[in-house]
Design a protein around this motif. Structure first.
Motif, PDB file in Angstrom:
ATOM      1  N   MET A  11       0.816  -1.208  -0.165  1.00 40.83           N
ATOM      2  CA  MET A  11      -0.179  -0.125   0.001  1.00 40.83           C
ATOM      3  C   MET A  11       0.582   1.137   0.101  1.00 40.83           C
ATOM      4  O   MET A  11       0.422   2.417  -0.539  1.00 40.83           O
ATOM      5  CB  MET A  11      -1.145  -0.232   1.820  1.00 40.83           C
ATOM      6  CG  MET A  11      -2.120   1.071   0.778  1.00 40.83           C
ATOM      7  SD  MET A  11      -3.099   0.455  -0.079  1.00 40.83           S
ATOM      8  CE  MET A  11      -4.903   1.734   0.993  1.00 40.83           C
ATOM      9  N   ILE A  12       1.560   1.685   0.958  1.00 42.06           N
ATOM     10  CA  ILE A  12       2.530   2.482   0.876  1.00 42.06           C
ATOM     11  C   ILE A  12       3.363   2.787  -0.347  1.00 42.06           C
ATOM     12  O   ILE A  12       3.695   3.803  -1.020  1.00 42.06           O
ATOM     13  CB  ILE A  12       3.604   2.569   1.798  1.00 42.06           C
ATOM     14  CG1 ILE A  12       2.919   2.267   3.616  1.00 42.06           C
ATOM     15  CG2 ILE A  12       4.805   2.893   2.151  1.00 42.06           C
ATOM     16  CD1 ILE A  12       3.569   1.950   4.847  1.00 42.06           C
ATOM     17  N   VAL A  13       4.140   1.251  -0.825  1.00 46.81           N
ATOM     18  CA  VAL A  13       4.821   1.671  -2.375  1.00 46.81           C
ATOM     19  C   VAL A  13       3.920   2.279  -3.398  1.00 46.81           C
ATOM     20  O   VAL A  13       4.364   3.307  -4.238  1.00 46.81           O
ATOM     21  CB  VAL A  13       5.682   0.094  -2.639  1.00 46.81           C
ATOM     22  CG1 VAL A  13       6.065   0.532  -3.935  1.00 46.81           C
ATOM     23  CG2 VAL A  13       6.148  -0.505  -1.584  1.00 46.81           C
ATOM     24  N   PHE A  14       3.055   1.411  -3.196  1.00 47.27           N
ATOM     25  CA  PHE A  14       1.536   1.806  -4.347  1.00 47.27           C
ATOM     26  C   PHE A  14       1.015   3.114  -4.419  1.00 47.27           C
ATOM     27  O   PHE A  14       1.243   3.965  -5.616  1.00 47.27           O
ATOM     28  CB  PHE A  14       0.677   0.584  -4.559  1.00 47.27           C
ATOM     29  CG  PHE A  14       0.752  -0.508  -5.349  1.00 47.27           C
ATOM     30  CD1 PHE A  14       2.483  -0.769  -5.908  1.00 47.27           C
ATOM     31  CD2 PHE A  14       0.130  -1.847  -5.057  1.00 47.27           C
ATOM     32  CE1 PHE A  14       2.709  -2.280  -6.474  1.00 47.27           C
ATOM     33  CE2 PHE A  14       0.551  -2.965  -5.324  1.00 47.27           C
ATOM     34  CZ  PHE A  14       1.701  -3.279  -5.628  1.00 47.27           C
ATOM     35  N   SER A  15       1.299   3.564  -2.983  1.00 49.23           N
ATOM     36  CA  SER A  15       0.284   5.069  -2.987  1.00 49.23           C
ATOM     37  C   SER A  15       1.516   6.150  -3.262  1.00 49.23           C
ATOM     38  O   SER A  15       1.017   6.993  -3.894  1.00 49.23           O
ATOM     39  CB  SER A  15       0.340   5.190  -1.541  1.00 49.23           C
ATOM     40  OG  SER A  15      -1.187   4.963  -0.960  1.00 49.23           O
ATOM     41  N   ALA A  16       2.795   5.939  -3.377  1.00 55.02           N
ATOM     42  CA  ALA A  16       4.334   6.819  -3.301  1.00 55.02           C
ATOM     43  C   ALA A  16       4.391   6.982  -4.681  1.00 55.02           C
ATOM     44  O   ALA A  16       4.359   7.449  -5.756  1.00 55.02           O
ATOM     45  CB  ALA A  16       5.539   6.286  -2.526  1.00 55.02           C
ATOM     46  N   SER A  17       4.350   5.029  -5.479  1.00 57.32           N
ATOM     47  CA  SER A  17       4.135   5.625  -7.267  1.00 57.32           C
ATOM     48  C   SER A  17       3.639   6.088  -7.675  1.00 57.32           C
ATOM     49  O   SER A  17       3.316   6.927  -7.988  1.00 57.32           O
ATOM     50  CB  SER A  17       4.170   3.803  -7.108  1.00 57.32           C
ATOM     51  OG  SER A  17       5.386   3.513  -6.935  1.00 57.32           O
ATOM     52  N   LEU A  18       1.848   6.081  -7.505  1.00 56.15           N
ATOM     53  CA  LEU A  18       0.852   6.730  -7.847  1.00 56.15           C
ATOM     54  C   LEU A  18       0.895   9.012  -7.396  1.00 56.15           C
ATOM     55  O   LEU A  18       0.832   9.588  -8.289  1.00 56.15           O
ATOM     56  CB  LEU A  18      -0.626   6.473  -6.858  1.00 56.15           C
ATOM     57  CG  LEU A  18      -1.512   6.605  -7.995  1.00 56.15           C
ATOM     58  CD1 LEU A  18      -1.790   5.898  -8.840  1.00 56.15           C
ATOM     59  CD2 LEU A  18      -2.743   6.239  -6.692  1.00 56.15           C
TER      60      LEU A  18
END
Lengths: 148, 144
Positions: A11-18
């Protein structure tokens, strides 16, 4: 619990990527808009001919008038767009029969016809929200040359 | 079994991210297409002195064709009365300088804003990404 921890990590990685992707999109839009604004400034500035010199047979652009037209366009562009949170500074370079054509080759143009080069620099708050990226300025240049 | 239940709960949330990435990429390409078409129309308007009916219609239909939407969804708010090139700008105020400038504002529904809207309780009509391009260009049309 293990799955939940993995979920949080993803979740953290995906949110940062977004967030990065959206900020990069904004950065690209800013570059595109600034380039087009610079083109409008250069095209508008090139219309400010010096009529007295024109009457004496020389093609010349009035620097003061060209800068004023450019300033008005910038001022209007900053009212409601993505640039409203910062400032835009301009550098206007003019090539004509009176000021000469030195350096015009640097813009990929040939001497003999008047041209106006406008370089705009936007400065404002950090475009990227991720802490390890910091870009606060965007610079784009456009040049407009008479065709006849 | 417990892990399987957790997985079924979080998997849709994870998939939304992938859908969002794809949607953002698609919206980005569409915005770029709109931007290019508005730029071309603006250059035409500079020659004509305004966004006349033909330019507006051509712009709306080309955007609609590129994005697969109806031309009536494209909102073009632009000067339709002819503006002439300012011959001598010295002595003019900033407000008077605007007489020779063509204003345009184009708003287009580019696509959806958020993937998996029903998961987050968003309504369809509130999930539309509208992109607006606004600007001014100096008219090049000469008085005859």
């Amino acid at each position: 619990m293990k799955v939940f921890i993995m979920f949080l990590a993803f979740m953290i990685v995906f949110s940062a990527s977004l967030v990065y992707r959206n900020d990069m999109e904004l950065y690209m839009r800013m570059q595109d808009s600034l380039k087009r604004l610079a083109e409008d400034c250069a095209a508008g500035g090139s219309l400010a001919t010096d009529r007295d010199l024109y009457a004496s047979g020389r093609l010349c652009i009035d620097r003061e008038d060209a800068e004023r037209i450019s300033s008005v366009l910038i001022e209007k562009a900053m009212e409601k767009t993505m640039f409203s949170g910062g400032t835009i500074s301009q550098t206007v370079k003019i090539f004509d029969d009176v000021k000469g054509y030195d350096g015009i080759e640097g813009y990929g143009l040939s001497a003999g016809r008047p041209a106006v080069a406008v370089s705009l620099t936007y400065s404002g708050p950090d475009i990227f929200r991720l802490s390890f990226l910091k870009i606060q300025t965007v610079t784009r240049t456009a040049v407009y040359q008479w065709e006849y | 079994m417990k892990q399987f239940l957790v997985l079924t709960a979080i998997l849709p949330l994870m998939l939304v991210f992938f859908l969002q990435f794809a949607m953002d990429q698609q919206n980005s390409a569409r915005v770029q297409a709109v931007s290019d078409l508005v730029y071309a129309a603006k250059e035409e308007a500079r020659q004509e002195g305004c966004f006349n009916k033909e330019i507006k219609q051509r712009l709306a239909s080309s955007i609609a064709g590129r994005l697969g939407i109806s031309p009536s969804d494209v909102v073009i708010d632009a000067d339709s009365s002819v503006k002439y090139r300012l011959e001598d700008v010295s002595g003019l105020t900033d407000g008077q300088l605007e007489r020779g400038m063509i204003h345009y504002r184009v708003t287009v529904p580019v696509g959806r804003m958020m993937a998996g809207r029903s998961l987050f309780g968003l309504k369809e009509e509130g999930n539309i990404y509208r992109y607006t391009i606004e600007g001014r260009a100096a008219s090049e049309r000469l008085r005859r």
